[in-house]
Design a protein around this motif. Sequence first.
Motif, PDB file in Angstrom:
ATOM      1  N   UNK A  90      53.377 102.991  25.849  1.00  0.00           N
ATOM      2  CA  UNK A  90      53.147 104.441  25.864  1.00  0.00           C
ATOM      3  C   UNK A  90      52.404 104.864  27.127  1.00  0.00           C
ATOM      4  N   UNK A  91      51.375 104.110  27.487  1.00  0.00           N
ATOM      5  CA  UNK A  91      50.646 104.431  28.713  1.00  0.00           C
ATOM      6  C   UNK A  91      51.540 104.286  29.945  1.00  0.00           C
ATOM      7  N   UNK A  92      52.357 103.246  29.976  1.00  0.00           N
ATOM      8  CA  UNK A  92      53.253 103.062  31.115  1.00  0.00           C
ATOM      9  C   UNK A  92      54.251 104.213  31.235  1.00  0.00           C
ATOM     10  N   UNK A  93      54.760 104.655  30.120  1.00  0.00           N
ATOM     11  CA  UNK A  93      55.702 105.777  30.156  1.00  0.00           C
ATOM     12  C   UNK A  93      55.025 107.060  30.617  1.00  0.00           C
ATOM     13  N   UNK A  94      53.793 107.256  30.213  1.00  0.00           N
ATOM     14  CA  UNK A  94      53.067 108.443  30.669  1.00  0.00           C
ATOM     15  C   UNK A  94      52.886 108.416  32.181  1.00  0.00           C
ATOM     16  N   UNK A  95      52.504 107.276  32.734  1.00  0.00           N
ATOM     17  CA  UNK A  95      52.351 107.166  34.182  1.00  0.00           C
ATOM     18  C   UNK A  95      53.684 107.366  34.889  1.00  0.00           C
ATOM     19  N   UNK A  96      54.742 106.802  34.327  1.00  0.00           N
ATOM     20  CA  UNK A  96      56.059 106.983  34.941  1.00  0.00           C
ATOM     21  C   UNK A  96      56.493 108.440  34.901  1.00  0.00           C
ATOM     22  N   UNK A  97      56.153 109.141  33.823  1.00  0.00           N
ATOM     23  CA  UNK A  97      56.512 110.556  33.736  1.00  0.00           C
ATOM     24  C   UNK A  97      55.737 111.378  34.757  1.00  0.00           C
ATOM     25  N   UNK A  98      54.453 111.066  34.948  1.00  0.00           N
ATOM     26  CA  UNK A  98      53.647 111.793  35.934  1.00  0.00           C
ATOM     27  C   UNK A  98      54.178 111.556  37.342  1.00  0.00           C
ATOM     28  N   UNK A  99      54.509 110.302  37.662  1.00  0.00           N
ATOM     29  CA  UNK A  99      55.042 110.012  38.985  1.00  0.00           C
ATOM     30  C   UNK A  99      56.398 110.671  39.190  1.00  0.00           C
ATOM     31  N   UNK A 100      57.214 110.741  38.133  1.00  0.00           N
ATOM     32  CA  UNK A 100      58.515 111.385  38.276  1.00  0.00           C
ATOM     33  C   UNK A 100      58.378 112.875  38.541  1.00  0.00           C
TER      34      UNK A 100
END
Length: 492
Positions: free
Chosen positions: A324-334
């Motif tokens: 979940x944390x990794x997906x949040x970071x990936x969403x912010x970077x996207x």
Amino acid sequence: MVRTVGDSAVDVVHPLLVLSRGGARLAAGARGWWERAPRDHRGPALFLAGSCALFLWLMPYGPWLAGAAALGAAAWCGRERPEPAAVEPEPDPEERAARLQALYEALVPCFAVAGDPRPEPLYCGDGSWERAFTAYGFDADGRLTHLLLRYPPCFPDGEPDARLRVQRLLCAKAGRDREFRFDWDEEANALHVTALEPLPAGLCAQRFVVAPGEMVLGFTDAEAVPRTLPVRDGDETRDVPPVVWRTGPRSTEPHLLVLGQPGSGTTTLLRSVALQALQHGDVAIVDGSGAGEYACLAGRRGVLSVETTPVGALASLQWAAHETERRLLAAVRAREGADGAGPPGGGHRPLWVLVDRPAVLTHLARSEGRPDPQELLEVVLRHGRAARVSVALAEQFEGAEALAQAVRAYTRARVVLGCATPEQVRAVLGEPPQTTPVREVPPGRGYARLGTGPVLRLQVPATPDPYDELAAEAHREAVAALLPVPVVGVEE
């Protein structure tokens, strides 16, 4: 006689049998009339019959016409006559009025509020039901089907306890193990009571026509939801109103909590959710009961893990929190890259975390000195909606007190299955049901509430374990047909 035409058998009766049967019926009718007729009528009848016979004998083709008429009458009387449909007797008006009066007198303690300013109160000891009951209906068995009653404006209809008292009384007096819906109209001071038909309990799991991110929790009443779905019921297809749970980044209730009695169908509901989630996403399952209810999903495509031990549960939930944390970071970077034109959630497939009996896992983890598995769910529950991660938990009523505060706070979609009192339903869903629960309900029957919506009746589709030999064969085959292909031996 039976004659076969193609693949079907057609009943054919010989014409001579029809004519002989008709002649016998005509003779029996004539004999019966002769015996019932007075003696002074028999002579004129014989004279009239003889005159008609002489006239037919003298006229051209008269005997032939008389013979044809006799054959036609015999054939008509000798035909197979369908038995008349049984006419259901209507309830006696006096008996019906007596039942309504008894129901009215039972409601007097509930609606006879002290200090009613009216000179003639609606409900009093010597009152009549005709002023309070404006519409009613009974079935052929004399049972109440619907009732529209008025109550005094000073009745506290905004208090749930006062409502439950009236609903329990009406169910006890007119229920007879039936389920009633109570529609309170506070503006008009009226209560509409309607007897409900049982929800369909034989519908099994299948591919439902819904959008990605929509889950069919079960089926409800037609007037409760604005849509229907085509559902296979045996060899037929019919439209059934569903209870649709919407998930995803725009959902206001991204997580689900299911509570019920043992054997009420909580595991069945999670298994149904898993089969629907595997169509468009991945699933991680944690089975706290350890009964192997999800063994059919192990090793299937899209199923990341099926854990039944405390150690495996901790590892799986810890991975879900990191994911979940990794997906949040990936969403912010996207969003930050390419002028914020990146896809929401980093383009990941939806992830579903299904936890069955988390209270058992908590107890086992504490006895072994390990961290509470429910604490690892806080990150997923709090940030799962933005990361396209949904959580569905199932627990029994006796383990509800062991649920963590995060589970109680972030599961806004709630389901109660099995025999539950209105107080239990209200404690879980936040509002009491508009219907009175019956004593015996089939597995998968209960109530659902999505967020701040109304409390709906619910019947979960039959989704048994395909390895359970005690389940219906048709339902087991339907679930087996929905299982994804195994990962081992599949070419990518």
